[in-house]
Scaffold this active site. Sequence first.
Site, PDB file in Angstrom:
ATOM      1  N   HIS A  41       4.612  -2.345  -3.709  1.00  0.00           N
ATOM      2  CA  HIS A  41       5.158  -1.688  -2.515  1.00  0.00           C
ATOM      3  C   HIS A  41       5.769  -2.697  -1.560  1.00  0.00           C
ATOM      4  O   HIS A  41       5.234  -3.778  -1.367  1.00  0.00           O
ATOM      5  CB  HIS A  41       4.060  -0.919  -1.769  1.00  0.00           C
ATOM      6  N   TYR A  53       8.285   1.497  -5.545  1.00  0.00           N
ATOM      7  CA  TYR A  53       8.095   2.819  -4.931  1.00  0.00           C
ATOM      8  C   TYR A  53       7.272   2.634  -3.671  1.00  0.00           C
ATOM      9  O   TYR A  53       6.685   1.559  -3.454  1.00  0.00           O
ATOM     10  CB  TYR A  53       7.421   3.812  -5.903  1.00  0.00           C
TER      11      TYR A  53
END
Length: 305
Positions: free
Chosen positions: A281, A233
């Site tokens: 990330h 994400y």
Amino acid sequence: MKTKARLFILFLSVSAIFVFWGQVSQYAPPEEQRSCACDQCPFENGTLAFQNLTRFSQPFLSRNSNLSEEDFNWWRVIQRGGGTISEYRRNMSRVFKLIPANPPLEEPIPGRCRTCAVVGNSRNLLNSHYGPFIDFQDYVIRINRGHSKGFEADVGKRTTHQVMYLESRSQLDDTTRPVLFTFKMRDLEWITSVLRPQPSRKKSLFNKDLVMIVNPAFMRNIHHMWLQKKGAYASTGFMSLVLALHICDEVHVFGFGADSDGNWSHYWDKKPNNKVKTGGHPGNVEYEMIMALARHQVLKFYTGW
Ligand code: C5P
């Protein structure tokens, strides 16, 4: 004679139609009818002038927001928080008993260009002297432990919005808007516990009337559409930047990426660290995307030092 007169009238009418059509085709809507009054508005007609990215209609949750099962299933695994959708709905309805039904968003002002400074936490801010320019923007959005004290000349003094979640919380003053991210069920319980009045607590962590909770469906949209599903994400910083594009007409981005020595640490860290620590990330993908958005004039990027 009659025919000549008719031909003359016909000629005049055709000319008038051409002149009128010329004026209509050159017509530009007056400033107040455009979506914003900046030189360039990021989401002109709801779409970015880059990769056809569209404006997300509800970046923040309201009391009557309804998270779909699909969005919930994406959300519940990003930090392996688990839980069921009914648990999520129960917890969220508890939160909305304590905060306003709708996020306290300011409506766009016709003829105005609302500007945002999004301040990431990179060490490249040190010695940048960006402070006054950051403070000059309408909204100053800081992220996680991003703060001013001791760094005013480089990062500015004002904070209108502080982005945070359970693990990055900090005490806010009464006028700063808390922009809350949730990544797991515990974060919802945390919000309720912060907001419930407790006799032992002198001051709440933030002003409950200014709370804005980021919609998990928006977080998923950013991961899927803006980052093409790279990584697990998006980072809080990248999501804050996309959020800024939704609440401001002109977005200035500071404090993202490494410093000139390749260090990815924070501006307050005592020792620099040249390892990219982006957890789940996609740090480099995000950075490339920010650069591409800057090249396409969707936002303005400041590299720091
Ligand atoms: O480290 P932290 O997550 O608190 O920083 C906030 C955001 O700033 C990050 O999510 C990231 O997007 C950005 N950041 C960066 N480069 C750094 C430090 C932070 O791009 N060196």
